[in-house]
Design a protein around this motif. Sequence first.
Motif, short mmCIF file in Angstrom:
data_model
loop_
_atom_site.label_atom_id
_atom_site.label_comp_id
_atom_site.label_asym_id
_atom_site.label_seq_id
_atom_site.Cartn_x
_atom_site.Cartn_y
_atom_site.Cartn_z
N ASP A 188 0.96 2.87 3.51
CA ASP A 188 0.15 3.93 2.88
C ASP A 188 1.04 5.14 2.63
OD1 ASP A 188 -2.01 5.27 1.87
OD2 ASP A 188 -3.14 5.33 3.74
N HIS A 227 -5.53 -0.43 5.50
CA HIS A 227 -5.28 0.40 6.70
C HIS A 227 -6.36 0.31 7.79
CE1 HIS A 227 -7.72 3.30 4.53
NE2 HIS A 227 -6.73 3.89 3.88
N HIS A 259 1.58 5.21 -2.25
CA HIS A 259 1.07 6.20 -3.23
C HIS A 259 2.22 7.11 -3.63
CE1 HIS A 259 -3.16 5.23 -2.26
NE2 HIS A 259 -2.82 5.28 -0.98
N LYS A 282 -9.37 -1.54 -6.07
CA LYS A 282 -9.52 -0.74 -4.85
C LYS A 282 -10.78 0.11 -4.91
CE LYS A 282 -8.06 1.66 -1.18
NZ LYS A 282 -6.84 2.42 -1.14
N HIS A 329 0.84 -1.20 0.00
CA HIS A 329 0.00 0.00 0.00
C HIS A 329 0.88 1.25 0.00
CE1 HIS A 329 -3.85 2.02 1.85
NE2 HIS A 329 -3.21 2.85 1.02
ZN ZN Z 1 -3.75 4.68 0.63
#
Ligand code: ZN
Length: 481
Positions: A317, A240, A62, A151, A60
Amino acid sequence: MAGVLIRGGTVVTAERTWRADVYCADGVIKAVGDSLDAPADAEVIDAGGCYVMPGGIDPHTHMELPFMGTVASEDFFSGTTAGAVGGTTMIIDFVIPAPQEPIMDAWRKWSSWAEKAATDYSFHVAITWWDESVHAAMGTLVGEHGVNSFKHFMAYKNAIMCDDEVLVNSFTRARDLGAICTVHAENGELVFHLQQQLVAQGITGPEGHPLSRPPEVEAEAANRAIRIAQVLGVPLYVVHTSCDAALQAITRARLEGQRVFGEVLAGHLLVDDSVYRDPDWEFAAAHVMSPPFRPRRDQEALWRGLQSGNLQTTATDHCCFCADQKAMGRDDFTKIPNGTAGIEDRMHAIWTHGVRTGRLTMNEFVAVTSTNAAKIFNIYPRKGSVTVGADADLVVWDPARSRTISAKTHHQNIDFNIFEGMEVTGINVVTISQGRVVYRDGDVRTQRGAGRYVKRPPRAFFYDAMRRSRELRAPRSVDRG
Ligand code: ZN
Ligand code: URP
Ligand code: ZN
């Protein structure tokens, strides 16, 4: 290409621990065994006193995400490099189409950004809207591009949020394609409502962020997604998971026999919600991410979730916004770009607070930082294992070495570290990616563009069992003669 021989270490996998040398060449593990020889030009690493483990998989991240009016500061090269320093050798990032944006356009955009990655990577694809073209694109992504996970953001109203209609359409299509659905579980309508109410009450600082996203908001969405997945018969992965209430929804479903998986972030395990009440606006804003950091009792529950196996993976994340970007929300917390970093620190923080505290065994550590993600996202044993023929993505881990985490010394492209000042013991000393040493004792040797896109086939290990149980439960018409 000259190989790499890791000599004298103890191999730790999700299954077992044993003394062995590991020889890597041509990008893969060639041999695992006692007293291995290697060609004269091989790089030899003395791993005496160290553990040799599968490189971390962060499922995970970004990198360079366009989000909330800005773009995440970490790109695919800097982010995968920071990951490599911390022992992570593969990421699964997200293609996130804007509403109405053709999915394949977004796919091409993210694919071109990721070409600079230093280590291997893959993509989940977000379904942010629905029509027949999205239905078709999902088929293309699974059939031609090796995507096996989709997702769904249940939050971020007026942006990328999906309503139940999109969830139902996408979950059904994913099931028929043999893919897994993933969700960001927060009720976006409730978040929006609470945000408006708080701002109207004059609560405009970062302290409003957790108040607008209480655990019930997350638990409701997690439970809704779980029940939709149950009715449709699709496997679900909740990203998460930050609180006990959402963990309970996952645990309940698993006890009922449903294929539901849960991810927890290093940040949610180790940072508590007091950060939002700090008088320093910049400090509090730097922690704004969703779901927010939670009270300590939730952290304890999350550790127990990992220990019990109800949460299977750890992630970061990783989504970096620097102070000047966070300042976009100076007068209104709802405009602070959501996201925090962690790819460089996940493995160290979880070893220190998981293995060294006795919450996790070393084998469980490997499972939750690498192997379980490889299994769920169907790239095991190519990734997440130490077996002959597997990709040579490995770390050499010195359990006796310590250091202090700091933004002053990290390699992440962000001016803040949520783990600032944390002393970690158990340090990655060598990272091997595709059989090449990319990090050794402070020497960063990553190469821009060396990372490969990793295709992930559909129908992971749980799929056939799910199909059989669905067939057994299928509705039948009554024969009335
Ligand atoms: Zn995320
Ligand atoms: O605050 C976060 N988590 N930012 C990144 C996007 C997401 O929700 O995962
Ligand atoms: Zn999210």
